[in-house]
Design a protein around this motif. Sequence first.
Motif, PDB file in Angstrom:
ATOM      1  N   GLU A  11       0.678   5.385   0.352  1.00 24.97           N
ATOM      2  CA  GLU A  11      -0.148   6.522   0.764  1.00 24.97           C
ATOM      3  C   GLU A  11       0.659   7.804   0.607  1.00 24.97           C
ATOM      4  OE1 GLU A  11      -2.487   5.894   4.457  1.00 24.97           O
ATOM      5  OE2 GLU A  11      -1.349   4.008   4.584  1.00 24.97           O
ATOM      6  N   ARG A  26      -3.323   0.514  -3.585  1.00 29.88           N
ATOM      7  CA  ARG A  26      -2.926  -0.831  -3.173  1.00 29.88           C
ATOM      8  C   ARG A  26      -2.604  -1.665  -4.400  1.00 29.88           C
ATOM      9  NH1 ARG A  26      -6.956   0.841   0.247  1.00 29.88           N
ATOM     10  NH2 ARG A  26      -6.449   0.755   2.482  1.00 29.88           N
ATOM     11  N   THR A  83       0.841  -1.199   0.000  1.00 28.26           N
ATOM     12  CA  THR A  83       0.000   0.000   0.000  1.00 28.26           C
ATOM     13  C   THR A  83       0.878   1.252   0.000  1.00 28.26           C
ATOM     14  OG1 THR A  83      -1.744  -1.133   1.256  1.00 28.26           O
ATOM     15  CG2 THR A  83      -1.790   1.282   1.226  1.00 28.26           C
TER      16      THR A  83
END
Length: 481
Positions: free
Chosen positions: A23, A30, A21
């Motif tokens: 961010e 993902r 993942t």
Amino acid sequence: VLQRNMIVPVWGTAAPAESVTVEFNGQVIRTRTADDGTWNVRLQPMKEGGPFVMSISGRNAIKLQHVMIGEVWICSGQSNMSFELKKTKFAEQDLPEAKNSMIRLYTVPRVVSETLRTECNGTWTVCTPEQSEDFSAVGYFFGKALQESLQIPIGLIHDSWGGTAAEGWVSRGLLEKNPDFVPILERWKRDVTMYPQTIAEFNRQLPELTAKWNLDSIEAVKLGRMLPRKPTAPRGPGHRDTPNGQFYGMLTPVIPYAMRGVIWYQGESNATRAEQYRTLFPALIEEWRTLWKQGDFPFYFVQLPNLARQPEPSKSGWAELRESQWMALNVPNTGMAVTIDVGDPKDLHPTDKRPVGERLARIALAKLYGKNVRCAGPMYSCVNIMKNTAVVEFTIGAETMTAKGGTLSGFTIAGDDKKFVAAEAVIKGNSVMVSSSLVKKPAAVRYGWADNPNCTLYNNAGLPASPFRTDDWPEVTVGKR
């Protein structure tokens, strides 16, 4: 620094079939790794800003701190791109001022490889006097000018190696598919095969070669020319001259990092094969653009400066190489910084790098960022013969042509006998009237056609005209491959 307003690839490795993942700045993506453990995601375009934190998590977690979004440029080439800020002419003044948290620096380690590499062990740093002193001076001055004008973060990826030829920065496949480039590979294969004998012979002759170099250096100083090249060991396995060596060792690890464009300072090592550079250099640009998959991104380059190497003004591989660079302007979205006036006749590595970086920045600001700045001096367009006078016409800045110092110099003229003589030259509007009492029927005009020409044609923005010739007569590097 991540590139603004563009899809940003983020990639890495983990265990096969591992969930990853990413961010960043409000985006959460993902993915799952491939069978070989590689993964790749794409962040959607973002505006400039920062600092941000990027979090990458799977079975373990990584946080990248102080990430900025702005403009990213690749700074590549050979020694004059590698030339460090601490060695420049005004380093005592410039280094203390090299403190700007909006400029970030990354240097790709020098590695030769004949097989594709995907990683390099470099580190992003904030621009400080300590971190910038070993960084590319041309790259720094380019980035500094951009940052001051655009007022956004600038990321500079320095990816160069002194003494490297253009063939080091392209793939083996590119060299193999073009008959014009195959001799490069054949010559390298021969050098590697003969290396055990050539290195033994070099070591045996080294004392004599060194003594000769010392004497030749003394003579060069007396004549005001560049020092001769020091005795160097022959080429062999792992040598800097390995064809494709920098491409696989230093370039492919950076691809596909999202960036705006490339600045390039190279050509010295190809000057003995300048005619071949007409095809090799555009092929390099095309291959880089193909591999990056960002379309025809900006590719701005430095035309070789003046350098006193030999006394014959009409037989100059450097002049031919400059012409090959000038011809590369036919490639879409390119720009050329003319530096015929800021070299050092006695030094292959002129120390005043500020005007070089700033002229590259002018091109970017004018052509890419829409700023109202002049970015080019007079450029040769065409020639018309009127009786005993050649009328040379110019474009790009020609409407404000001036003679630096009041008198034009650097022009030569020849008839069909191909014997060039110094010419009288006078500016008239967008043209220069060129003539000589020794040439009754002009056939060709050349300007700045020498290793170290005396050139005085400028525009009122202080930018010099590019050297050129109006003929296509065979010169000294024809057929050299």
